[in-house]
Design a protein around this motif. Structure first.
Motif, PDB file in Angstrom:
ATOM      1  N   THR A  99       2.169 -13.339  -2.933  1.00  0.00           N
ATOM      2  CA  THR A  99       2.429 -13.964  -4.051  1.00  0.00           C
ATOM      3  C   THR A  99       2.076 -15.547  -4.133  1.00  0.00           C
ATOM      4  N   ALA A 100       2.552 -16.122  -3.153  1.00  0.00           N
ATOM      5  CA  ALA A 100       2.401 -17.616  -3.017  1.00  0.00           C
ATOM      6  C   ALA A 100       0.877 -18.112  -2.600  1.00  0.00           C
ATOM      7  N   GLU A 101       0.325 -17.169  -1.858  1.00  0.00           N
ATOM      8  CA  GLU A 101      -1.165 -17.567  -1.506  1.00  0.00           C
ATOM      9  C   GLU A 101      -2.122 -16.511  -1.654  1.00  0.00           C
ATOM     10  N   PRO A 102      -2.333 -16.023  -2.886  1.00  0.00           N
ATOM     11  CA  PRO A 102      -3.209 -14.881  -3.206  1.00  0.00           C
ATOM     12  C   PRO A 102      -4.564 -15.166  -2.663  1.00  0.00           C
ATOM     13  N   MET A 103      -5.283 -16.309  -2.928  1.00  0.00           N
ATOM     14  CA  MET A 103      -6.517 -16.299  -2.190  1.00  0.00           C
ATOM     15  C   MET A 103      -6.809 -16.487  -0.841  1.00  0.00           C
ATOM     16  N   GLN A 104      -5.743 -16.949  -0.147  1.00  0.00           N
ATOM     17  CA  GLN A 104      -5.662 -16.912   1.217  1.00  0.00           C
ATOM     18  C   GLN A 104      -5.494 -15.784   1.600  1.00  0.00           C
ATOM     19  N   THR A 105      -4.871 -14.668   0.879  1.00  0.00           N
ATOM     20  CA  THR A 105      -4.910 -13.297   1.404  1.00  0.00           C
ATOM     21  C   THR A 105      -6.101 -12.592   1.094  1.00  0.00           C
ATOM     22  N   LEU A 106      -6.619 -12.704   0.086  1.00  0.00           N
ATOM     23  CA  LEU A 106      -7.880 -12.022  -0.232  1.00  0.00           C
ATOM     24  C   LEU A 106      -9.031 -12.247   0.824  1.00  0.00           C
ATOM     25  N   ASP A 107      -9.043 -13.913   1.241  1.00  0.00           N
ATOM     26  CA  ASP A 107      -9.818 -14.336   2.132  1.00  0.00           C
ATOM     27  C   ASP A 107      -9.661 -13.619   3.686  1.00  0.00           C
ATOM     28  N   ALA A 108      -8.512 -13.371   3.960  1.00  0.00           N
ATOM     29  CA  ALA A 108      -8.021 -12.636   5.059  1.00  0.00           C
ATOM     30  C   ALA A 108      -8.514 -11.349   5.246  1.00  0.00           C
ATOM     31  N   GLY A 109      -9.031 -10.665   4.099  1.00  0.00           N
ATOM     32  CA  GLY A 109      -9.395  -9.337   4.339  1.00  0.00           C
ATOM     33  C   GLY A 109      -8.834  -8.369   3.277  1.00  0.00           C
ATOM     34  N   TRP A 110      -7.685  -8.476   2.410  1.00  0.00           N
ATOM     35  CA  TRP A 110      -7.224  -7.695   1.857  1.00  0.00           C
ATOM     36  C   TRP A 110      -8.189  -7.653   0.251  1.00  0.00           C
ATOM     37  N   ASP A 111      -8.264  -6.592  -0.441  1.00  0.00           N
ATOM     38  CA  ASP A 111      -8.829  -6.193  -1.539  1.00  0.00           C
ATOM     39  C   ASP A 111      -8.242  -6.616  -2.530  1.00  0.00           C
ATOM     40  N   MET A 112      -6.747  -6.790  -2.705  1.00  0.00           N
ATOM     41  CA  MET A 112      -6.059  -7.168  -3.765  1.00  0.00           C
ATOM     42  C   MET A 112      -4.869  -7.831  -3.320  1.00  0.00           C
ATOM     43  N   ALA A 113      -4.176  -8.667  -4.194  1.00  0.00           N
ATOM     44  CA  ALA A 113      -2.757  -9.348  -3.849  1.00  0.00           C
ATOM     45  C   ALA A 113      -2.064  -9.125  -4.818  1.00  0.00           C
ATOM     46  N   ALA A 114      -0.639  -8.454  -4.791  1.00  0.00           N
ATOM     47  CA  ALA A 114       0.419  -8.386  -5.818  1.00  0.00           C
ATOM     48  C   ALA A 114       1.076  -9.733  -6.026  1.00  0.00           C
ATOM     49  N   ILE A 115       1.223 -10.065  -7.135  1.00  0.00           N
ATOM     50  CA  ILE A 115       1.872 -11.535  -7.515  1.00  0.00           C
ATOM     51  C   ILE A 115       3.191 -11.001  -8.333  1.00  0.00           C
ATOM     52  N   GLY A 116       4.371 -11.469  -7.464  1.00  0.00           N
ATOM     53  CA  GLY A 116       5.492 -11.373  -7.864  1.00  0.00           C
ATOM     54  C   GLY A 116       6.250  -9.961  -7.733  1.00  0.00           C
ATOM     55  N   GLU A 117       6.892  -9.431  -8.390  1.00  0.00           N
ATOM     56  CA  GLU A 117       7.644  -8.235  -8.190  1.00  0.00           C
ATOM     57  C   GLU A 117       6.754  -7.113  -8.179  1.00  0.00           C
ATOM     58  N   GLY A 118       6.926  -6.140  -7.328  1.00  0.00           N
ATOM     59  CA  GLY A 118       5.932  -4.948  -7.238  1.00  0.00           C
ATOM     60  C   GLY A 118       6.171  -3.793  -8.034  1.00  0.00           C
ATOM     61  N   GLU A 119       7.362  -3.523  -8.507  1.00  0.00           N
ATOM     62  CA  GLU A 119       7.759  -2.185  -8.849  1.00  0.00           C
ATOM     63  C   GLU A 119       6.748  -1.763 -10.191  1.00  0.00           C
ATOM     64  N   SER A 120       6.777  -2.682 -11.247  1.00  0.00           N
ATOM     65  CA  SER A 120       5.924  -2.237 -12.215  1.00  0.00           C
ATOM     66  C   SER A 120       4.715  -2.290 -12.008  1.00  0.00           C
ATOM     67  N   THR A 121       4.139  -3.227 -11.330  1.00  0.00           N
ATOM     68  CA  THR A 121       2.513  -3.182 -10.861  1.00  0.00           C
ATOM     69  C   THR A 121       2.302  -1.829 -10.218  1.00  0.00           C
ATOM     70  N   LEU A 122       2.983  -1.564  -9.358  1.00  0.00           N
ATOM     71  CA  LEU A 122       2.815  -0.177  -8.620  1.00  0.00           C
ATOM     72  C   LEU A 122       2.635   1.069  -9.592  1.00  0.00           C
ATOM     73  N   LEU A 123       3.639   1.091 -10.366  1.00  0.00           N
ATOM     74  CA  LEU A 123       3.661   2.106 -11.131  1.00  0.00           C
ATOM     75  C   LEU A 123       2.423   2.142 -12.136  1.00  0.00           C
ATOM     76  N   SER A 124       2.050   0.934 -12.661  1.00  0.00           N
ATOM     77  CA  SER A 124       0.671   1.053 -13.579  1.00  0.00           C
ATOM     78  C   SER A 124      -0.566   1.301 -12.810  1.00  0.00           C
ATOM     79  N   LEU A 125      -0.428   0.874 -11.317  1.00  0.00           N
ATOM     80  CA  LEU A 125      -1.554   1.413 -10.382  1.00  0.00           C
ATOM     81  C   LEU A 125      -1.628   2.817 -10.394  1.00  0.00           C
ATOM     82  N   VAL A 126      -0.522   3.452 -10.143  1.00  0.00           N
ATOM     83  CA  VAL A 126      -0.569   4.794 -10.113  1.00  0.00           C
ATOM     84  C   VAL A 126      -1.050   5.732 -11.103  1.00  0.00           C
ATOM     85  N   ASP A 127      -0.450   5.116 -12.441  1.00  0.00           N
ATOM     86  CA  ASP A 127      -0.894   5.668 -13.829  1.00  0.00           C
ATOM     87  C   ASP A 127      -2.266   5.715 -13.851  1.00  0.00           C
TER      88      ASP A 127
END
Length: 443
Positions: A99-127
């Motif tokens: 959440t705090a360092e999304p660009m650093q997280t992406l540059d470290a190799g992850w494809d996506m970074a979740a920003i903030g609380e994850g519950e509703s984001t994950l449900l939307s991704l599953v849908d």
């Protein structure tokens, strides 16, 4: 039997089970047209095996980690990608660091970074069967390498989602409060979840306790940034709300169960400690120890950190707790930004005084955590004389903690912050507190 449309692989580590269980709790109650499976990877090798076994099915690998773990897990991500990878695999990082360092997280190799609380984001991704298009709460790079940030996901009441994963039989301490009004400059909580309290309702807490008892679980513990703030939106405790909470949990877990409050994994602010509050804990709970957050023995440093209390409140809390029969554990952070010689001496003096009362010091080294106002501060620097004094307290059994390991974490975090400077932010954050100097030998 046909294959699922989406496979969720959790990089499941002991340090982050709370967050994963909250996500799974939300997912277990969610109605979706997507046929998905959840698999738990308890090691890098097991995570890679689950990815391979998913075959050509869209696979979303979920990671959650704190800032001190980011570098080590980036190395593990490379290891997993070497063992199992493909165009159908997406690695999604969540938690306070992402959440705090999304660009650093992406540059470290992850494809996506979740920003903030994850519950509703994950449900939307599953849908959406893993497709991030149009989903809030994400940062990623598009096909042209351009950064896409969709903003934080909407914050919803805690009652909207279960606090643990009933469907997968995964339980943990129950989160009863999210967010914190105290906005301490070194803490990530208020800056991820906002500087306000959101409490789980009493009825919802009781439902969770009833579910635990029905499954033969005995211990009720709570996740909260400040235990005696339950039920309030101000800096004053609502002891009536706290008593209702504890009485209901005590009744719900039954005569063979136990309730723990103000002990791990939560704490009590020193100015909230009173005889009345302590006696409520004694009446309804089973813990004989309480964690009090002091952080420093210097009023100047406490004021700079925006703690909202002073040293005298810490001393008073320790004395009251010990008089009421509790073992008091006091959190203290060494190497805070801008500490001067007198500040260090004051902290050591407080540590000795508390130890003489019978309290134990839980020692930490300051870490410049991403997402906090002190993200750009220098790492905690504990001078040799302070180390010797801390070691003396440790040998007495009056001090414990991973403060030495945190010194290494702090240095790595500072180096990462240097690589990703925030525009317009000065690194000189505490002009009112003189720079740290070494204590005289034998002070």
């Amino acid at each position: 039997m046909s294959a699922p449309e989406l496979v969720l692989v959790l990089r499941y580590r002991k340090a982050v089970t709370y967050g994963f269980h909250a996500l799974l709790g939300a997912l277990g109650e969610h109605e979706t047209a997507t046929w998905f499976e959840v698999r738990f990877g308890e090691s890098a090798e097991e995570t890679a095996r689950h990815i391979r076994e998913a075959g050509d099915v869209r696979t979303l690998v979920l990671w959650s980690f704190y800032s001190p773990d980011a570098a080590a897990l980036a190395d593990e991500l490379k290891q997993i990608r070497a063992l199992a990878d493909g165009p159908q695999v997406t690695h999604l990082a969540g938690g306070v660091h992402a959440t705090a360092e999304p660009m650093q997280t992406l540059d470290a190799g992850w494809d996506m970074a979740a920003i903030g609380e994850g519950e509703s984001t994950l449900l939307s991704l599953v849908d959406a069967k893993g497709d991030p298009a149009g989903i809030t709460g994400l940062a990623y790079r598009d096909a042209d390498g351009k950064l896409v940030r969709t903003g934080k996901a909407k914050q919803r009441p805690l009652d909207d989602f279960p606090g643990f994963a009933l469907k997968w039989d995964r339980f943990n301490a129950l989160e009863i409060t999210r967010g914190c009004i105290y906005a301490c400059r070194f803490c990530q909580t208020p800056f991820m979840f906002s500087a306000r309290f959101r409490h789980r309702s009493l009825a919802n807490v009781r439902w969770h306790v009833d579910q635990m008892r029905a499954r033969g679980l005995r211990d009720v513990r709570f996740i909260t940034p400040t235990a005696l703030s339950y039920g309030t939106q101000t800096d004053e405790p609502d002891l009536a709300a706290v008593e209702e909470l504890l009485a209901s949990c005590r009744e719900g877990i039954g005569p063979n169960g136990r309730v723990f409050f103000g002990s791990f994994p939560s704490e009590i602010r020193p100015e909230h400690v009173s005889r009345e509050a302590l006696r409520l804990v004694k009446k309804y709970c089973d813990n004989n120890n309480i964690i009090v957050g002091a952080q420093s023995g210097s009023d100047r440093v406490l004021d700079a950190a925006k703690r909202g209390h002073g040293v005298e409140e810490v001393k008073r809390a320790a004395r009251l707790g010990i008089e009421e029969g509790f073992r008091i554990n006091v959190d203290m952070i060494f190497g805070m930004p801008g500490e001067g010689e007198q500040d260090v001496a004051d902290s050591l003096r407080l540590a000795r005084e508390l130890a003489d009362l019978g309290a134990r010091i839980h020692a930490h080294t300051f870490m410049p955590l991403p997402g906090t106002p002190w993200r750009d501060a220098p790492p905690g620097d504990v001078d040799p004389e302070t180390i010797r004094e801390v070691d003396r307290l440790s040998r007495r059994g009056a001090l414990y903690g991973h403060w030495q390991k945190q010194r290494d974490h702090a240095a790595r975090l500072a180096a990462a912050a240097e690589a990703y400077p925030r525009p317009g932010r000065s690194r000189t954050l505490l002009p009112t507190v003189p720079p740290q100097t070494r204590l005289p030998q034998g002070d």
